[in-house]
Write a protein that holds these residues in place. Structure first.
Motif, PDB file in Angstrom:
ATOM      1  N   THR A 283     -11.317 -55.043  25.601  1.00  0.00           N
ATOM      2  CA  THR A 283     -12.104 -54.043  25.509  1.00  0.00           C
ATOM      3  C   THR A 283     -13.512 -54.462  25.106  1.00  0.00           C
ATOM      4  N   VAL A 284     -14.633 -53.998  25.328  1.00  0.00           N
ATOM      5  CA  VAL A 284     -15.986 -54.311  24.896  1.00  0.00           C
ATOM      6  C   VAL A 284     -16.720 -52.951  24.210  1.00  0.00           C
ATOM      7  N   ASN A 285     -17.655 -53.398  23.603  1.00  0.00           N
ATOM      8  CA  ASN A 285     -18.243 -52.239  22.347  1.00  0.00           C
ATOM      9  C   ASN A 285     -19.041 -51.735  23.399  1.00  0.00           C
ATOM     10  N   ARG A 286     -19.031 -51.337  24.461  1.00  0.00           N
ATOM     11  CA  ARG A 286     -20.134 -50.405  25.105  1.00  0.00           C
ATOM     12  C   ARG A 286     -19.185 -49.581  26.372  1.00  0.00           C
ATOM     13  N   GLY A 287     -19.931 -48.562  26.593  1.00  0.00           N
ATOM     14  CA  GLY A 287     -19.199 -47.431  27.558  1.00  0.00           C
ATOM     15  C   GLY A 287     -20.085 -46.786  28.394  1.00  0.00           C
ATOM     16  N   SER A 288     -19.962 -45.479  28.516  1.00  0.00           N
ATOM     17  CA  SER A 288     -20.469 -44.642  29.524  1.00  0.00           C
ATOM     18  C   SER A 288     -22.213 -44.439  29.078  1.00  0.00           C
ATOM     19  N   ILE A 289     -22.130 -44.234  27.729  1.00  0.00           N
ATOM     20  CA  ILE A 289     -23.516 -43.745  27.231  1.00  0.00           C
ATOM     21  C   ILE A 289     -24.434 -45.083  27.200  1.00  0.00           C
ATOM     22  N   ARG A 342     -17.851 -44.861  24.271  1.00  0.00           N
ATOM     23  CA  ARG A 342     -18.504 -45.894  23.421  1.00  0.00           C
ATOM     24  C   ARG A 342     -17.854 -47.717  23.609  1.00  0.00           C
ATOM     25  N   VAL A 343     -16.647 -47.193  24.346  1.00  0.00           N
ATOM     26  CA  VAL A 343     -15.738 -48.481  24.595  1.00  0.00           C
ATOM     27  C   VAL A 343     -15.020 -48.529  26.188  1.00  0.00           C
TER      28      VAL A 343
END
Length: 365
Positions: A283-289, A342-343
């Protein structure tokens, strides 16, 4: 490595050949290898990632050398074992037609497929996208529950005859808002996923335990909804949470750079190990937002360390030396295949070193 391809409709065949002669690719990251071959015959097990890696320095940018725009990528072509992929050096494109084939008027060539009848089982012959066995659990099961979702998730409040664990066919009682849904997946909340950069809790890991179906919604004077267990992969019990069953996952994975610059960190490695390798999931600490979507490709870097300068000036009272920051070292790629707010989940590609929590994952340069 056998990882990526495209699976698409036959109706889009004219789109591809109309684009493959559009002209040389300008993006530096899509440079062809100096020793790129003139052609490659597709064999069973090939993927577009593999095939493009035969020709390109960076296989992930294959959509550009096939000449497809983002709308056309949604419906790329069937590609089958036995077909030949050609490198048209004049146009700087890959094609299923020999270079120079056409009508002599500058029109796109006619796409010539194998002259056999393709009917039932068509999709089984075409080269596939990400192997289903690797990522299927991550597409269909609630393994990431975001903070606000956990707080509002319905929960199993009681079971028929006070059974401790529930199996298929057992009745249970759920408290919480269903919002019109009737089919749910059941999960057990796990550990918090913290942002390596800020320490903030972005989501929680979740253990998938099964599915339940609504029998009767709560009526006035009754606090719970009645459900039955449809299936279970492990014991289900009071306190477990529900999430609506998701729609069928989109599996038309096409690699591309993120919509805007992304600077992320590897947040966790599935199964709780400390290091991960090729074809494992993180997992990474960035998502659609943050601009990530399905198919986005990030480059993996070991974060550059800060070390003492052996010839640097000493600090106060001659203690210690000045520090120097080493550059981040790129060692692989990460393909994003499921995105939350966010993920995001990513599949590790072509790494030359182990992946660690805290490693940098950012937009291709």
């Amino acid at each position: 490595m056998k990882n990526f391809s495209t699976v698409v409709t036959r109706a889009a065949a004219a789109v591809l050949v109309a684009c493959v002669v559009a002209g040389p690719v300008q993006a530096a990251e899509c440079a062809f290898k100096p020793n790129a071959p003139d052609q490659h015959r597709v064999v069973k097990g090939d993927t577009l990632w593999d095939i493009s890696g035969t020709f390109l320095e960076h296989p992930w940018c294959w959509p550009q050398v096939w000449g497809m725009n983002r709308d056309e990528i949604r419906n790329p072509h069937w590609i089958y074992p036995g077909q030949i992929v050609y490198f048209d050096r004049k146009t700087g494109r890959l094609s299923l037609n020999k270079p120079g084939e056409g009508d002599g008027r500058g029109e796109p060539p006619v796409l010539r497929l194998s002259p056999q009848v393709r009917s039932a089982g068509l999709e089984n012959d075409a080269i596939q996208s990400i192997p289903a066995g690797v990522i299927e659990p991550y597409l269909t099961q609630p393994l990431i529950i975001e903070k606000n979702q956990l707080a509002s998730a319905p929960r199993i409040a009681a079971s028929e005859e006070n059974r401790v664990y529930l199996g298929a066919g057992d009745r249970l009682y759920v408290r919480g808002e269903l919002n019109g849904a009737t089919s749910f997946q059941v999960f057990r909340p796990g550990g918090a996923l913290r942002d390596p950069q800020t320490g903030a809790v972005l989501a929680h890991e979740a253990t998938y335990v099964g599915t339940v179906s609504l029998v009767k919604a709560a009526t006035p004077g009754v606090d719970v909804h009645t459900f039955t267990v449809s299936s279970s992969v492990s014991e289900m019990g009071v306190g477990d949470r529900l999430v609506p069953a998701p729609p069928p996952a989109v599996r038309n994975y096409v690699p591309h750079a993120p919509q805007r610059p992304v600077d992320a960190r590897v947040m966790s490695i599935y199964s709780g190990v400390t290091h991960a390798g090729q074809s494992q999931v993180v997992t990474v600490n960035r998502g659609s937002i943050d601009g990530l979507d399905v198919g986005a490709v990030l480059q993996l870097y070991h974060f550059g360390k800060t070390v003492p300068d052996p010839e640097g000036r000493r600090g106060f009272l001659g203690i210690g030396r000045s520090k120097i920051k080493l550059p981040d070292e790129q060692y692989g790629s990460l393909f994003i295949f499921r995105v939350f707010g966010r993920v995001s989940y990513g599949l590790i590609m072509q790494v030359t070193a182990p992946v660690e929590v805290g490693d940098v994952a950012k937009s291709p340069e």
